[in-house]
Design an enzyme around this catalytic site. Structure first.
Site, mmCIF file in Angstrom:
data_model
loop_
_atom_site.group_PDB
_atom_site.id
_atom_site.type_symbol
_atom_site.label_atom_id
_atom_site.label_comp_id
_atom_site.label_asym_id
_atom_site.label_seq_id
_atom_site.Cartn_x
_atom_site.Cartn_y
_atom_site.Cartn_z
ATOM 1 N N ASN A 1 -9.875 1.796 9.514
ATOM 2 C CA ASN A 1 -8.984 1.571 10.646
ATOM 3 C C ASN A 1 -9.500 2.281 11.894
ATOM 4 O OD1 ASN A 1 -5.339 1.824 11.157
ATOM 5 N ND2 ASN A 1 -6.935 1.142 12.499
ATOM 6 N N THR A 2 -9.400 3.622 11.914
ATOM 7 C CA THR A 2 -9.669 4.371 13.130
ATOM 8 C C THR A 2 -11.041 4.086 13.727
ATOM 9 O OG1 THR A 2 -8.200 6.160 12.422
ATOM 10 C CG2 THR A 2 -9.828 6.690 14.106
ATOM 11 N N GLY A 22 -8.312 9.343 9.515
ATOM 12 C CA GLY A 22 -8.702 9.423 10.908
ATOM 13 C C GLY A 22 -9.713 10.497 11.242
ATOM 14 N N LYS A 55 0.877 -1.172 0.000
ATOM 15 C CA LYS A 55 0.000 0.000 0.000
ATOM 16 C C LYS A 55 0.912 1.219 0.000
ATOM 17 C CE LYS A 55 -3.499 2.648 2.343
ATOM 18 N NZ LYS A 55 -4.045 3.048 3.653
ATOM 19 N N ALA A 112 -9.759 5.934 3.969
ATOM 20 C CA ALA A 112 -9.563 7.065 4.871
ATOM 21 C C ALA A 112 -10.837 7.872 5.077
ATOM 22 C CB ALA A 112 -8.437 7.991 4.402
ATOM 23 N N GLY A 113 -11.066 8.196 6.353
ATOM 24 C CA GLY A 113 -12.147 9.098 6.735
ATOM 25 C C GLY A 113 -13.486 8.456 6.996
#
Length: 263
Positions: A212-213, A164, A103, A190-191
């Site tokens: 993830n977050t 995040g 990645k 992301a986001g």
């Protein structure tokens, strides 16, 4: 990219369309449990957090909690400031025996963590030429996405909003163009802060999402992972079936006249 069935990246098929990151979990054990609950088969690991020396560093032992028989490890170059650093990290991972999938992340701005498009394209050209399977993290830039596909990347991974931030799809219009023009799978990365954000990305036609977050910082990460799994499955099913077109006016679901006139 893939209309039905499994997600296919670089000739490899995956039953799950959820990719998971491994940062921010309260413990490696919690990460391990969330991965299992999510059903993911593709897990990204920051190379700066992995022990590649063989010395079993107790502070960089994340790979001990990820079963390589169950998950495809996707090393990422998070922390690289330019193409040279990203290429060096990818080569290091391959030399240490990790998969040659990478990645590609290059975000030199520590505040907003937005990817550098120029350095990303330069690194992608080198890594593809050296035989890596490259999954580049990018701004939601349709022109850059096309250039990367022409270089030979295995996917494009446009952001929904900054890493995040949990803001969801702030780049919706650009994502639609990228998906429409894609010749490789599109992974929204992301986001995504809520399962509904992931479902929305899938409804747009994204092939997969990376989260993830939102899972890692949840009060119950395994349960949140299951919520994202369900949302992605629902969003993908809705896309494949076809959503009803929005209307400017109301449209009755039952007759509004005639039955009152019956004696």
């Amino acid at each position: 990219m893939t209309a039905h069935g499994q997600l296919t990246i670089a000739g490899r098929s995956f039953s799950s369309r959820l990719l998971l990151g491994t940062g921010k979990f309260s413990s490696p054990e919690m990460m391990r449990d969330a991965l299992a609950a999510s059903g993911t088969e593709l897990v990204t690991v920051a190379l700066r957090r992995a022990d590649l020396s063989g010395a079993r560093d107790p502070f960089a032992n994340i790979l001990e909690f990820i079963d390589p028989q169950r998950y495809l490890l996707l090393p990422n170059t998070s922390g690289a400031m330019n193409a040279t650093e990203a290429v060096r990290l990818a080569r290091l991972a391959r030399a240490a025996g990790l998969p040659n999938w990478v990645k590609l992340e290059i975000h030199p701005d520590p505040r907003y963590l937005l990817p550098d498009p120029v350095e990303t394209l330069l690194a992608a050209e080198t890594l593809v030429r050296e035989g890596f399977v490259v999954l580049p993290y990018i701004n939601a830039d349709p022109v850059l996405a096309k250039r990367l596909q022409e270089v030979g990347t295995a996917t494009v991974m446009p952001l929904g909003s900054p890493i995040g931030s949990n803001r969801g799809l702030q780049t919706r219009d650009q994502l639609k163009i990228i998906i429409e023009q894609a010749t490789v799978p599109v992974v929204v990365d992301a986001g995504l802060g809520a399962p509904s954000h992931a479902a929305e990305a899938m409804e747009l036609g994204a092939d997969a999402v990376l989260v993830n977050t939102a899972i890692a910082v949840a009060a119950d990460p395994p349960r949140m992972a299951r919520a994202f799994k369900a949302a992605i499955e629902a969003g993908r099913a809705a896309f494949e079936i076809g959503l009803a077109a929005p209307l400017d006016t109301a449209s009755p679901t039952s007759p509004l006249t005639a039955f009152l006139d019956n004696p």
